[in-house]
Motif scaffolding. Structure first.
Motif, PDB file in Angstrom:
ATOM      1  N   MET A 163       0.846  -1.179   0.000  1.00 34.94           N
ATOM      2  CA  MET A 163       0.000   0.000   0.000  1.00 34.94           C
ATOM      3  C   MET A 163       0.891   1.241   0.000  1.00 34.94           C
ATOM      4  SD  MET A 163      -2.925   1.084   2.792  1.00 34.94           S
ATOM      5  CE  MET A 163      -2.818  -0.529   3.445  1.00 34.94           C
ATOM      6  N   SER A 164       0.485   2.237  -0.744  1.00 40.61           N
ATOM      7  CA  SER A 164       1.324   3.430  -0.840  1.00 40.61           C
ATOM      8  C   SER A 164       1.216   4.281   0.429  1.00 40.61           C
ATOM      9  CB  SER A 164       0.932   4.261  -2.058  1.00 40.61           C
ATOM     10  OG  SER A 164      -0.184   5.076  -1.784  1.00 40.61           O
ATOM     11  N   LEU A 165       2.248   5.030   0.660  1.00 40.19           N
ATOM     12  CA  LEU A 165       2.295   5.885   1.840  1.00 40.19           C
ATOM     13  C   LEU A 165       1.158   6.903   1.811  1.00 40.19           C
ATOM     14  CD1 LEU A 165       3.787   6.607   4.421  1.00 40.19           C
ATOM     15  CD2 LEU A 165       5.287   8.075   3.055  1.00 40.19           C
ATOM     16  N   LEU A 166       0.880   7.459   0.655  1.00 45.47           N
ATOM     17  CA  LEU A 166      -0.192   8.452   0.557  1.00 45.47           C
ATOM     18  C   LEU A 166      -1.553   7.845   0.904  1.00 45.47           C
ATOM     19  CD1 LEU A 166      -1.009  11.323   0.009  1.00 45.47           C
ATOM     20  CD2 LEU A 166      -1.068  10.782  -2.440  1.00 45.47           C
ATOM     21  N   VAL A 167      -1.795   6.616   0.482  1.00 43.34           N
ATOM     22  CA  VAL A 167      -3.052   5.940   0.829  1.00 43.34           C
ATOM     23  C   VAL A 167      -3.145   5.765   2.343  1.00 43.34           C
ATOM     24  CG1 VAL A 167      -4.320   3.762   0.651  1.00 43.34           C
ATOM     25  CG2 VAL A 167      -3.301   4.785  -1.384  1.00 43.34           C
ATOM     26  N   GLU A 168      -2.057   5.378   2.961  1.00 46.38           N
ATOM     27  CA  GLU A 168      -2.047   5.222   4.421  1.00 46.38           C
ATOM     28  C   GLU A 168      -2.303   6.559   5.118  1.00 46.38           C
ATOM     29  OE1 GLU A 168       1.114   2.856   6.154  1.00 46.38           O
ATOM     30  OE2 GLU A 168       1.513   2.028   4.163  1.00 46.38           O
ATOM     31  N   ILE A 169      -1.692   7.614   4.608  1.00 47.17           N
ATOM     32  CA  ILE A 169      -1.911   8.947   5.187  1.00 47.17           C
ATOM     33  C   ILE A 169      -3.374   9.335   5.045  1.00 47.17           C
ATOM     34  CG2 ILE A 169      -1.416  11.410   4.920  1.00 47.17           C
ATOM     35  CD1 ILE A 169       1.459  10.577   4.099  1.00 47.17           C
ATOM     36  N   ASP A 170      -3.941   9.146   3.857  1.00 46.22           N
ATOM     37  CA  ASP A 170      -5.345   9.505   3.638  1.00 46.22           C
ATOM     38  C   ASP A 170      -6.282   8.732   4.560  1.00 46.22           C
ATOM     39  OD1 ASP A 170      -5.070  11.555   1.764  1.00 46.22           O
ATOM     40  OD2 ASP A 170      -5.017  10.164   0.077  1.00 46.22           O
ATOM     41  N   ARG A 171      -5.996   7.465   4.778  1.00 46.35           N
ATOM     42  CA  ARG A 171      -6.819   6.676   5.719  1.00 46.35           C
ATOM     43  C   ARG A 171      -6.715   7.254   7.127  1.00 46.35           C
ATOM     44  NH1 ARG A 171      -5.873   0.377   3.926  1.00 46.35           N
ATOM     45  NH2 ARG A 171      -7.093   0.527   2.029  1.00 46.35           N
ATOM     46  N   TYR A 172      -5.508   7.609   7.537  1.00 48.07           N
ATOM     47  CA  TYR A 172      -5.297   8.204   8.855  1.00 48.07           C
ATOM     48  C   TYR A 172      -6.089   9.510   8.963  1.00 48.07           C
ATOM     49  CZ  TYR A 172      -2.934  10.727  12.613  1.00 48.07           C
ATOM     50  OH  TYR A 172      -2.663  11.449  13.742  1.00 48.07           O
ATOM     51  N   LEU A 173      -6.022  10.341   7.921  1.00 50.91           N
ATOM     52  CA  LEU A 173      -6.709  11.631   7.954  1.00 50.91           C
ATOM     53  C   LEU A 173      -8.220  11.438   8.077  1.00 50.91           C
ATOM     54  CD1 LEU A 173      -4.745  13.598   5.201  1.00 50.91           C
ATOM     55  CD2 LEU A 173      -4.430  13.692   7.680  1.00 50.91           C
ATOM     56  N   ARG A 174      -8.776  10.496   7.331  1.00 51.19           N
ATOM     57  CA  ARG A 174     -10.222  10.233   7.422  1.00 51.19           C
ATOM     58  C   ARG A 174     -10.601   9.690   8.796  1.00 51.19           C
ATOM     59  NH1 ARG A 174      -9.413   8.358   2.273  1.00 51.19           N
ATOM     60  NH2 ARG A 174      -9.362   6.192   2.959  1.00 51.19           N
ATOM     61  N   ARG A 175      -9.789   8.762   9.303  1.00 49.18           N
ATOM     62  CA  ARG A 175     -10.096   8.119  10.582  1.00 49.18           C
ATOM     63  C   ARG A 175     -10.038   9.108  11.741  1.00 49.18           C
ATOM     64  NH1 ARG A 175      -5.977   4.741  10.873  1.00 49.18           N
ATOM     65  NH2 ARG A 175      -4.898   5.750  12.573  1.00 49.18           N
TER      66      ARG A 175
ATOM     67  N   VAL B  65      12.082  11.508   5.493  1.00 48.76           N
ATOM     68  CA  VAL B  65      10.697  11.973   5.646  1.00 48.76           C
ATOM     69  C   VAL B  65       9.769  10.772   5.702  1.00 48.76           C
ATOM     70  CG1 VAL B  65       8.820  13.201   4.496  1.00 48.76           C
ATOM     71  CG2 VAL B  65      11.095  14.227   4.605  1.00 48.76           C
ATOM     72  N   ARG B  66       9.991   9.831   4.809  1.00 46.17           N
ATOM     73  CA  ARG B  66       9.150   8.625   4.776  1.00 46.17           C
ATOM     74  C   ARG B  66       9.203   7.892   6.121  1.00 46.17           C
ATOM     75  NH1 ARG B  66       6.851   5.786   0.733  1.00 46.17           N
ATOM     76  NH2 ARG B  66       6.297   3.661   1.274  1.00 46.17           N
ATOM     77  N   ALA B  67      10.383   7.760   6.693  1.00 45.46           N
ATOM     78  CA  ALA B  67      10.532   7.065   7.977  1.00 45.46           C
ATOM     79  C   ALA B  67       9.791   7.797   9.090  1.00 45.46           C
ATOM     80  CB  ALA B  67      12.009   6.913   8.324  1.00 45.46           C
ATOM     81  N   ARG B  68       9.865   9.120   9.092  1.00 41.73           N
ATOM     82  CA  ARG B  68       9.180   9.891  10.132  1.00 41.73           C
ATOM     83  C   ARG B  68       7.662   9.788   9.992  1.00 41.73           C
ATOM     84  NH1 ARG B  68      12.169  15.548   9.840  1.00 41.73           N
ATOM     85  NH2 ARG B  68      10.543  16.136  11.321  1.00 41.73           N
ATOM     86  N   VAL B  69       7.173   9.818   8.753  1.00 44.33           N
ATOM     87  CA  VAL B  69       5.731   9.683   8.522  1.00 44.33           C
ATOM     88  C   VAL B  69       5.268   8.289   8.932  1.00 44.33           C
ATOM     89  CG1 VAL B  69       3.956   9.562   6.727  1.00 44.33           C
ATOM     90  CG2 VAL B  69       5.598  11.446   6.728  1.00 44.33           C
ATOM     91  N   GLU B  70       6.004   7.264   8.528  1.00 42.47           N
ATOM     92  CA  GLU B  70       5.638   5.899   8.877  1.00 42.47           C
ATOM     93  C   GLU B  70       5.631   5.711  10.400  1.00 42.47           C
ATOM     94  OE1 GLU B  70       8.441   3.651   6.588  1.00 42.47           O
ATOM     95  OE2 GLU B  70       7.112   3.600   4.838  1.00 42.47           O
ATOM     96  N   ALA B  71       6.600   6.315  11.087  1.00 40.06           N
ATOM     97  CA  ALA B  71       6.647   6.210  12.553  1.00 40.06           C
ATOM     98  C   ALA B  71       5.407   6.853  13.171  1.00 40.06           C
ATOM     99  CB  ALA B  71       7.904   6.861  13.086  1.00 40.06           C
ATOM    100  N   MET B  72       4.986   7.996  12.633  1.00 40.45           N
ATOM    101  CA  MET B  72       3.805   8.651  13.178  1.00 40.45           C
ATOM    102  C   MET B  72       2.558   7.797  12.928  1.00 40.45           C
ATOM    103  SD  MET B  72       2.466  12.468  12.567  1.00 40.45           S
ATOM    104  CE  MET B  72       0.853  12.979  13.145  1.00 40.45           C
ATOM    105  N   LEU B  73       2.468   7.208  11.747  1.00 35.78           N
ATOM    106  CA  LEU B  73       1.324   6.359  11.443  1.00 35.78           C
ATOM    107  C   LEU B  73       1.301   5.124  12.359  1.00 35.78           C
ATOM    108  CD1 LEU B  73       1.371   6.567   7.551  1.00 35.78           C
ATOM    109  CD2 LEU B  73      -0.255   7.663   9.091  1.00 35.78           C
TER     110      LEU B  73
END
Length: 57
Positions: free
Chosen positions: A1-13, A45-53
């Motif tokens: 799954m792409s990082l952007l899809v994961e971010i969008d799911r987080y934002l909706r949730r 940046v990717r690592a920091r975003v993934e850690a937050m998710l």
């Protein structure tokens, strides 16, 4: 799954605005908008975003 899809799911949730997410994750309020326009985050940046998710699960 792409990082952007994961971010969008987080934002909706969570109801978090994209600018707030970017600021909290990497101190860049434009991150999500830029990614939606094609920006590819570097490994740091990717690592920091993934850690937050991961923290939110």
């Amino acid at each position: 799954m792409s990082l952007l899809v994961e971010i969008d799911r987080y934002l909706r949730r969570t109801g978090t605005p994209p600018t707030t997410f970017g600021r909290r994750a990497v101190n860049d309020p434009r991150l999500v908008g830029d990614m939606r326009r094609g920006r590819l985050p570097g490994p740091g940046v990717r690592a920091r975003v993934e850690a937050m998710l991961q923290e939110s699960q």
